[in-house]
Design an enzyme around this catalytic site. Structure first.
Site, PDB file in Angstrom:
ATOM      1  N   THR A 126       0.825  -1.213   0.000  1.00  0.00           N
ATOM      2  CA  THR A 126       0.000   0.000   0.000  1.00  0.00           C
ATOM      3  C   THR A 126       0.856   1.258   0.000  1.00  0.00           C
ATOM      4  O   THR A 126       1.987   1.247   0.508  1.00  0.00           O
ATOM      5  CB  THR A 126      -0.911  -0.004   1.253  1.00  0.00           C
ATOM      6  OG1 THR A 126      -1.425   1.297   1.472  1.00  0.00           O
ATOM      7  CG2 THR A 126      -0.133  -0.390   2.516  1.00  0.00           C
ATOM      8  N   ASP A 127       0.298   2.335  -0.523  1.00  0.00           N
ATOM      9  CA  ASP A 127       1.016   3.625  -0.473  1.00  0.00           C
ATOM     10  C   ASP A 127       1.145   4.127   0.969  1.00  0.00           C
ATOM     11  O   ASP A 127       1.943   5.024   1.245  1.00  0.00           O
ATOM     12  CB  ASP A 127       0.294   4.676  -1.332  1.00  0.00           C
ATOM     13  CG  ASP A 127      -1.124   4.976  -0.862  1.00  0.00           C
ATOM     14  OD1 ASP A 127      -1.664   4.224  -0.018  1.00  0.00           O
ATOM     15  OD2 ASP A 127      -1.704   5.979  -1.345  1.00  0.00           O
ATOM     16  N   GLU A 128       0.370   3.540   1.900  1.00  0.00           N
ATOM     17  CA  GLU A 128       0.405   4.031   3.285  1.00  0.00           C
ATOM     18  C   GLU A 128       1.754   3.775   3.953  1.00  0.00           C
ATOM     19  O   GLU A 128       2.051   4.373   4.987  1.00  0.00           O
ATOM     20  CB  GLU A 128      -0.751   3.430   4.095  1.00  0.00           C
ATOM     21  CG  GLU A 128      -2.094   3.781   3.466  1.00  0.00           C
ATOM     22  CD  GLU A 128      -3.304   3.465   4.326  1.00  0.00           C
ATOM     23  OE1 GLU A 128      -3.192   3.456   5.551  1.00  0.00           O
ATOM     24  OE2 GLU A 128      -4.377   3.244   3.737  1.00  0.00           O
ATOM     25  N   TYR A 151      -1.470  -0.499  11.156  1.00  0.00           N
ATOM     26  CA  TYR A 151      -1.676  -1.190   9.870  1.00  0.00           C
ATOM     27  C   TYR A 151      -0.515  -0.928   8.924  1.00  0.00           C
ATOM     28  O   TYR A 151       0.118  -1.859   8.410  1.00  0.00           O
ATOM     29  CB  TYR A 151      -2.997  -0.725   9.230  1.00  0.00           C
ATOM     30  CG  TYR A 151      -3.086  -1.020   7.750  1.00  0.00           C
ATOM     31  CD1 TYR A 151      -3.153  -2.335   7.290  1.00  0.00           C
ATOM     32  CD2 TYR A 151      -3.075   0.010   6.801  1.00  0.00           C
ATOM     33  CE1 TYR A 151      -3.219  -2.610   5.916  1.00  0.00           C
ATOM     34  CE2 TYR A 151      -3.146  -0.255   5.440  1.00  0.00           C
ATOM     35  CZ  TYR A 151      -3.215  -1.568   5.003  1.00  0.00           C
ATOM     36  OH  TYR A 151      -3.260  -1.838   3.650  1.00  0.00           O
ATOM     37  N   LYS A 155       2.439  -3.417   7.321  1.00  0.00           N
ATOM     38  CA  LYS A 155       2.664  -3.589   5.878  1.00  0.00           C
ATOM     39  C   LYS A 155       4.103  -3.206   5.514  1.00  0.00           C
ATOM     40  O   LYS A 155       4.728  -3.831   4.652  1.00  0.00           O
ATOM     41  CB  LYS A 155       1.675  -2.737   5.066  1.00  0.00           C
ATOM     42  CG  LYS A 155       0.223  -3.147   5.172  1.00  0.00           C
ATOM     43  CD  LYS A 155      -0.086  -4.514   4.590  1.00  0.00           C
ATOM     44  CE  LYS A 155      -0.029  -4.559   3.067  1.00  0.00           C
ATOM     45  NZ  LYS A 155      -0.496  -5.889   2.553  1.00  0.00           N
TER      46      LYS A 155
HETATM   47  P1  NAD Z   1      -9.863  -7.151   2.798  1.00  0.00           P
HETATM   48  O1  NAD Z   1      -9.796  -6.852   4.253  1.00  0.00           O
HETATM   49  O2  NAD Z   1     -11.126  -6.852   2.048  1.00  0.00           O
HETATM   50  O3  NAD Z   1      -9.554  -8.712   2.558  1.00  0.00           O
HETATM   51  C1  NAD Z   1      -8.520  -9.387   3.217  1.00  0.00           C
HETATM   52  C2  NAD Z   1      -8.697 -10.882   2.969  1.00  0.00           C
HETATM   53  O4  NAD Z   1      -7.591 -11.571   3.593  1.00  0.00           O
HETATM   54  C3  NAD Z   1      -9.984 -11.467   3.584  1.00  0.00           C
HETATM   55  O5  NAD Z   1     -10.605 -12.345   2.650  1.00  0.00           O
HETATM   56  C4  NAD Z   1      -9.481 -12.236   4.791  1.00  0.00           C
HETATM   57  O6  NAD Z   1     -10.310 -13.351   5.143  1.00  0.00           O
HETATM   58  C5  NAD Z   1      -8.111 -12.685   4.317  1.00  0.00           C
HETATM   59  N1  NAD Z   1      -7.181 -12.963   5.431  1.00  0.00           N
HETATM   60  C6  NAD Z   1      -6.935 -12.181   6.513  1.00  0.00           C
HETATM   61  N2  NAD Z   1      -6.036 -12.768   7.327  1.00  0.00           N
HETATM   62  C7  NAD Z   1      -5.697 -13.950   6.725  1.00  0.00           C
HETATM   63  C8  NAD Z   1      -4.799 -14.996   7.058  1.00  0.00           C
HETATM   64  N3  NAD Z   1      -4.081 -14.964   8.191  1.00  0.00           N
HETATM   65  N4  NAD Z   1      -4.684 -16.053   6.214  1.00  0.00           N
HETATM   66  C9  NAD Z   1      -5.425 -16.105   5.079  1.00  0.00           C
HETATM   67  N5  NAD Z   1      -6.291 -15.143   4.715  1.00  0.00           N
HETATM   68  C10 NAD Z   1      -6.428 -14.084   5.525  1.00  0.00           C
HETATM   69  O7  NAD Z   1      -8.627  -6.404   2.154  1.00  0.00           O
HETATM   70  P2  NAD Z   1      -8.487  -5.677   0.724  1.00  0.00           P
HETATM   71  O8  NAD Z   1      -8.973  -4.297   0.830  1.00  0.00           O
HETATM   72  O9  NAD Z   1      -9.017  -6.579  -0.337  1.00  0.00           O
HETATM   73  O10 NAD Z   1      -6.894  -5.605   0.605  1.00  0.00           O
HETATM   74  C11 NAD Z   1      -6.158  -6.673   0.034  1.00  0.00           C
HETATM   75  C12 NAD Z   1      -4.687  -6.334   0.076  1.00  0.00           C
HETATM   76  O11 NAD Z   1      -4.438  -5.130  -0.637  1.00  0.00           O
HETATM   77  C13 NAD Z   1      -4.131  -6.103   1.488  1.00  0.00           C
HETATM   78  O12 NAD Z   1      -2.862  -6.693   1.575  1.00  0.00           O
HETATM   79  C14 NAD Z   1      -4.051  -4.602   1.606  1.00  0.00           C
HETATM   80  O13 NAD Z   1      -3.030  -4.218   2.497  1.00  0.00           O
HETATM   81  C15 NAD Z   1      -3.746  -4.205   0.182  1.00  0.00           C
HETATM   82  N6  NAD Z   1      -4.183  -2.866  -0.222  1.00  0.00           N
HETATM   83  C16 NAD Z   1      -5.486  -2.486  -0.020  1.00  0.00           C
HETATM   84  C17 NAD Z   1      -5.893  -1.227  -0.447  1.00  0.00           C
HETATM   85  C18 NAD Z   1      -7.329  -0.781  -0.292  1.00  0.00           C
HETATM   86  O14 NAD Z   1      -7.631   0.374  -0.603  1.00  0.00           O
HETATM   87  N7  NAD Z   1      -8.245  -1.637   0.149  1.00  0.00           N
HETATM   88  C19 NAD Z   1      -4.972  -0.365  -1.073  1.00  0.00           C
HETATM   89  C20 NAD Z   1      -3.655  -0.796  -1.255  1.00  0.00           C
HETATM   90  C21 NAD Z   1      -3.286  -2.052  -0.831  1.00  0.00           C
HETATM   91  P1  TYD Z   2     -10.444   4.319   4.861  1.00  0.00           P
HETATM   92  O1  TYD Z   2     -11.472   3.913   3.853  1.00  0.00           O
HETATM   93  O2  TYD Z   2     -10.487   3.694   6.222  1.00  0.00           O
HETATM   94  O3  TYD Z   2      -9.024   4.076   4.157  1.00  0.00           O
HETATM   95  P2  TYD Z   2      -7.546   4.538   4.660  1.00  0.00           P
HETATM   96  O4  TYD Z   2      -7.609   4.908   6.086  1.00  0.00           O
HETATM   97  O5  TYD Z   2      -6.760   3.277   4.439  1.00  0.00           O
HETATM   98  O6  TYD Z   2      -7.149   5.657   3.761  1.00  0.00           O
HETATM   99  O7  TYD Z   2     -10.498   5.894   5.058  1.00  0.00           O
HETATM  100  C1  TYD Z   2     -10.359   6.785   3.965  1.00  0.00           C
HETATM  101  C2  TYD Z   2     -10.373   8.189   4.513  1.00  0.00           C
HETATM  102  O8  TYD Z   2     -11.673   8.468   5.071  1.00  0.00           O
HETATM  103  C3  TYD Z   2      -9.392   8.416   5.634  1.00  0.00           C
HETATM  104  O9  TYD Z   2      -8.866   9.745   5.530  1.00  0.00           O
HETATM  105  C4  TYD Z   2     -10.230   8.286   6.901  1.00  0.00           C
HETATM  106  C5  TYD Z   2     -11.581   8.801   6.451  1.00  0.00           C
HETATM  107  N1  TYD Z   2     -12.745   8.176   7.119  1.00  0.00           N
HETATM  108  C6  TYD Z   2     -13.724   8.985   7.712  1.00  0.00           C
HETATM  109  O10 TYD Z   2     -13.635  10.224   7.694  1.00  0.00           O
HETATM  110  N2  TYD Z   2     -14.795   8.376   8.307  1.00  0.00           N
HETATM  111  C7  TYD Z   2     -14.937   7.024   8.361  1.00  0.00           C
HETATM  112  O11 TYD Z   2     -15.926   6.513   8.938  1.00  0.00           O
HETATM  113  C8  TYD Z   2     -13.928   6.201   7.731  1.00  0.00           C
HETATM  114  C9  TYD Z   2     -14.037   4.691   7.743  1.00  0.00           C
HETATM  115  C10 TYD Z   2     -12.849   6.831   7.111  1.00  0.00           C
END
Ligand code: NAD
Ligand code: TYD
Length: 339
Positions: A126-128, A151, A155
């Site tokens: 992630t960019d975070e 988090y 990562k």
């Molecule tokens: P999500 O929370 O929707 O899904 C995570 C999945 O991983 C779930 O199906 C969960 O059951 C599974 N999981 C959790 N712990 C596990 C374990 N110990 N063993 C096997 N499976 C396990 O997450 P997402 O939003 O789909 O993100 C997927 C990946 O992409 C993550 O690694 C996250 O850090 C990365 N990512 C997410 C975003 C975003 O905006 N959502 C952006 C950049 C990177």
């Molecule tokens: P989020 O979807 O949790 O993603 P991330 O924290 O990984 O960027 O949040 C996106 C942005 O929205 C972040 O600046 C936090 C804000 N946010 C709220 O203001 N209210 C909320 O209830 C949530 C879940 C997020």
């Protein structure tokens, strides 16, 4: 790249990635390893259950014997690690599961993949990990790692393990770092699906602090295309950033959502700010464009409308999550056969 072992495929991005892969490559086979935490939902891939190219294995990436067996039972060309605890707010409440899955789980996957002689490993990051930007500037692949939340710290630790395995063992890994994803099947705890779900029920939308924080939004299939480009064309040991070129203040996004749903701005509630809240994320995607020929294809306007339409058409999916009923599906469908 015939057989892919995908972890976390029952989550938001993983399920979109699996569906996209199988639709794009007729000869690809996918094994999906997922622990089915609260964020894992088998219903996300219910349409693929009869596809002979797809197999689900319930298991934990921290379970070394299980992962070794999954890799020994079949020839696997690449491992793509999506599995993670992914929600910043949960990591503030309890960082334990984040350290376990995101760091220890990655280490187990690296060791088992190395032992199995996997020819490509993709760490979905992630960019975070880069921390927070001020009003100006962009994250590049060489921006120093400077995470703010438990988090993003977990990562970052995983990214550093991947880097160490590349340097120490010559392990063929690639790391991808993407901005905030949105689209179908996102668990309604993240900003966009939470606010859509709340607005549809005329409940308030909790905006943290002033709402001036900025995120860069990318439609989930653009991220999936980027991961695929890195998987097939990336160079061992490299990092690739992906972003949507769609920076938006949270408050602006919230008002756009309410307008699109025909709901009043009076649903907005400013609540206490998130601890350690990163101010701004923005991505320089030059490297991915130059080396992978990748660019985001879905504009924010189009992607957001598609997302809203999907949530409107899948209110039962959201309701089953909010009621917890989605967790019954595993028992009904598999009756413990795979546990
Ligand atoms: P999500 O929370 O929707 O899904 C995570 C999945 O991983 C779930 O199906 C969960 O059951 C599974 N999981 C959790 N712990 C596990 C374990 N110990 N063993 C096997 N499976 C396990 O997450 P997402 O939003 O789909 O993100 C997927 C990946 O992409 C993550 O690694 C996250 O850090 C990365 N990512 C997410 C975003 C975003 O905006 N959502 C952006 C950049 C990177
Ligand atoms: P989020 O979807 O949790 O993603 P991330 O924290 O990984 O960027 O949040 C996106 C942005 O929205 C972040 O600046 C936090 C804000 N946010 C709220 O203001 N209210 C909320 O209830 C949530 C879940 C997020």
């Amino acid at each position: 790249m015939k057989t892919l072992l995908v972890t976390g495929g029952c989550g938001f991005i993983g399920s979109n990635f699996i569906r996209w892969q199988l639709a794009t490559y007729p000869d690809v086979e996918i094994v999906n390893v997922d622990k089915l935490t609260y964020a894992g939902n088998l219903e996300n891939l219910v349409d693929l259950e009869s596809d002979s190219r797809y197999q689900f294995l319930k298991g934990d990436i921290c379970d070394r014997a299980f992962i070794e067996q999954a890799l020994a039972e079949r020839p696997v060309d690449a491992v793509i690690n999506f599995a993670a605890e992914s929600h910043v707010d949960r990591s503030i409440l309890d960082s334990g599961p984040f350290v376990q899955t995101n760091i220890v789980g990655t280490q187990v996957l690296l060791d088992a993949s190395r032992q199995a002689g996997i020819s490509r490993y993709v760490q979905v990051s992630t960019d975070e990990v880069y921390g927070s930007l001020d009003k100006d500037g962009y994250f590049t692949e060489t921006t120093p790692l400077d995470p703010s939340s438990p988090y993003s710290a977990s990562k970052t630790a995983a990214d550093l393990l991947v880097q160490a395995y590349v340097r120490t063992h010559g392990f063929p890994a690639i790391t991808t770092r993407c901005s905030n994803n949105y689209g179908p099947y996102q668990f309604p705890e993240k900003l966009i699906p939470l606010f859509i779900a709340n607005a549809l029920q005329d409940q308030s939308l909790p905006v943290y602090g002033t709402g001036e924080n900025v995120r860069d939004w990318i439609f989930v299939t653009d991220h999936c295309r980027g991961i695929d480009a890195a998987l097939r064309q990336g160079k061992d040991g490299e990092v690739y950033n992906f972003g949507g070129h769609a920076e938006l203040q949270n408050i602006k996004l919230t008002k756009t959502l309410l307008d699109a749903l025909g709901k009043p701005h009076s649903l907005i509630r400013h609540v206490e700010d998130r601890a350690g809240h990163d101010f701004r994320y923005a991505i320089d995607t030059t490297k991915a464009e130059r080396e992978l020929g990748w660019q985001p294809a879905v504009s924010f306007e189009t992607g957001l409308q598609q997302t809203i339409d999907w949530y409107l058409a899948h209110r039962d999916w959201v309701e089953r999550i909010l009621s917890g009923a989605y967790r019954d599906y595993y028992d009904q469908q598999y009756g413990g056969r795979l546990a």
